[in-house]
Design an enzyme around this catalytic site. Structure first.
Site, PDB file in Angstrom:
ATOM      1  N   ASP A  50      -0.943  -6.223  -0.325  1.00 27.47           N
ATOM      2  CA  ASP A  50      -1.342  -5.659   0.976  1.00 27.47           C
ATOM      3  C   ASP A  50      -2.853  -5.522   1.089  1.00 27.47           C
ATOM      4  OD1 ASP A  50       0.623  -5.085   2.836  1.00 27.47           O
ATOM      5  OD2 ASP A  50       1.190  -3.182   1.904  1.00 27.47           O
TER       6      ASP A  50
ATOM      7  N   GLU B 220       9.110  -4.040  10.237  1.00 30.36           N
ATOM      8  CA  GLU B 220       9.442  -2.706   9.703  1.00 30.36           C
ATOM      9  C   GLU B 220       9.927  -1.801  10.830  1.00 30.36           C
ATOM     10  OE1 GLU B 220       6.559  -0.912   7.107  1.00 30.36           O
ATOM     11  OE2 GLU B 220       7.843   0.843   6.799  1.00 30.36           O
TER      12      GLU B 220
ATOM     13  N   GLU C 244      -1.248  -5.587   8.294  1.00 27.84           N
ATOM     14  CA  GLU C 244      -0.523  -4.930   9.395  1.00 27.84           C
ATOM     15  C   GLU C 244      -1.156  -5.292  10.737  1.00 27.84           C
ATOM     16  OE1 GLU C 244       0.027  -0.712   8.980  1.00 27.84           O
ATOM     17  OE2 GLU C 244       1.048  -0.911   7.050  1.00 27.84           O
TER      18      GLU C 244
ATOM     19  N   ASP D 243       0.839  -1.215   0.000  1.00 25.10           N
ATOM     20  CA  ASP D 243       0.000   0.000   0.000  1.00 25.10           C
ATOM     21  C   ASP D 243       0.875   1.266   0.000  1.00 25.10           C
ATOM     22  OD1 ASP D 243       0.849  -0.127   2.608  1.00 25.10           O
ATOM     23  OD2 ASP D 243      -1.155  -0.033   3.505  1.00 25.10           O
TER      24      ASP D 243
ATOM     25  N   LYS E  29      -0.776  -9.652   2.742  1.00 20.75           N
ATOM     26  CA  LYS E  29      -0.071  -9.130   3.925  1.00 20.75           C
ATOM     27  C   LYS E  29      -1.004  -8.194   4.672  1.00 20.75           C
ATOM     28  CE  LYS E  29       3.351  -5.888   3.680  1.00 20.75           C
ATOM     29  NZ  LYS E  29       2.775  -4.796   4.494  1.00 20.75           N
TER      30      LYS E  29
HETATM   31  O1  KIV Z   1       3.502  -1.094   1.550  1.00 20.18           O
HETATM   32  C1  KIV Z   1       4.672  -1.489   1.510  1.00 20.18           C
HETATM   33  O2  KIV Z   1       5.417  -1.227   0.563  1.00 20.18           O
HETATM   34  C2  KIV Z   1       5.158  -2.275   2.629  1.00 20.18           C
HETATM   35  C3  KIV Z   1       6.628  -2.564   2.674  1.00 20.18           C
HETATM   36  C4  KIV Z   1       7.353  -1.326   3.005  1.00 20.18           C
HETATM   37  C5  KIV Z   1       6.952  -3.670   3.579  1.00 20.18           C
HETATM   38  O3  KIV Z   1       4.418  -2.643   3.472  1.00 20.18           O
END
Ligand code: KIV
Length: 256
Positions: free
Chosen positions: A85, A180, A115, A46, A113
């Protein structure tokens, strides 16, 4: 590779001590170049919001945005694992998380993915057969609350919490975890304690893999450069040089 094999594949890379190379991508040409260069995993992150859409942070990215860019990335990446994401507000309840993940899986994501240590969501998504990468440490979707990007795990309380959460997301069935801006000694300890691979960004060299935003690696957006990145190219200068030559050719009738 089917999704079950994928989860085993990642664990095996860790078991055999092979580091995992990951970069973000948001479109067909960059995905194709990364794929052909041999990158292990491409993330349609994202970070799209900042890198491609020109927003100040990731909080305005929608599921449609990720879906749209993911489809282009999938067309470019035939070999690499493609992860996508879940944007903010698309996984706040378990049913919503499952539905959003199914949409991204149908659009070509091998893994999704999300968070935070949201174990009920992780369990439910994995139960649907979609592998999950968790994401701990600095959670960029919380930037409006946190106000600044900062290293996590510097205090004993934060370090303890990160370790606990890392074990919880593994227990919930996550296949890997992005760390991160995690204090490097804490990232190292998490890496040693978990069976699943850790993928670091700004978290030191001891993670099982590393991920960067591809434009940071290639010096494409010189107006924003995270302190932990050493760019390997200066594409912004190359592009501007070529465009200036073209402008000159056009203006002087020397080129098409
Ligand atoms: O959104 C993204 O690019 C990320 C990476 C920085 C891990 O979550």
């Amino acid at each position: 590779m089917n999704k079950k094999d994928l989860m085993e594949f990642l664990k095996n890379l860790k078991k055999t001590g092979q580091k995992i190379s990951c970069l973000t991508s948001y479109d067909y040409p960059s995905a194709r170049l990364l794929d052909e260069a041999g990158i292990d995993l491409i993330l349609v992150g994202d970070s799209l919001g900042m890198v491609v859409l020109g927003h100040p942070d990731t909080t305005q990215v929608t599921l449609n945005d990720i879906q749209h860019h993911l489809k282009a990335v999938r067309r470019g990446a035939t070999r690499s694992i493609v992860a996508a994401d879940l944007p903010i507000n698309t996984f706040d309840t378990v049913p919503k998380a499952v539905e959003s993940s199914q949409i991204l899986s149908a659009a070509g994501a091998d893994m999704i993915k999300l968070e935070g240590a949201l174990c009920p969501q992780i369990k439910a998504i994995v139960k649907e057969g979609i592998p999950v990468i968790a994401h701990l440490g600095m959670l960029c979707q919380q930037i409006l609350i946190e106000k600044q990007y900062r290293i996590k795990g510097k205090t004993p309380e934060e370090a303890k919490r990160l370790l606990r959460e890392a074990h919880e997301i593994q227990e919930a069935g996550a296949s890997a975890v992005v760390l991160e801006l995690v204090s490097p000694p804490v990232a190292q300890q998490i890496t040693q304690e978990l069976e699943i691979p850790t993928i670091g960004i700004g978290s030191g060299i001891h993670c099982d893999g590393q991920i960067l935003v591809w434009t940071d690696l290639l010096g494409l957006q010189p107006w924003f450069r995270p302190s932990f990145v050493t760019p390997k190219a200066d594409l912004a200068s190359s592009i501007q040089k070529a465009v200036k030559e073209y402008i000159n050719d056009v203006k002087t009738n020397h080129g098409e």
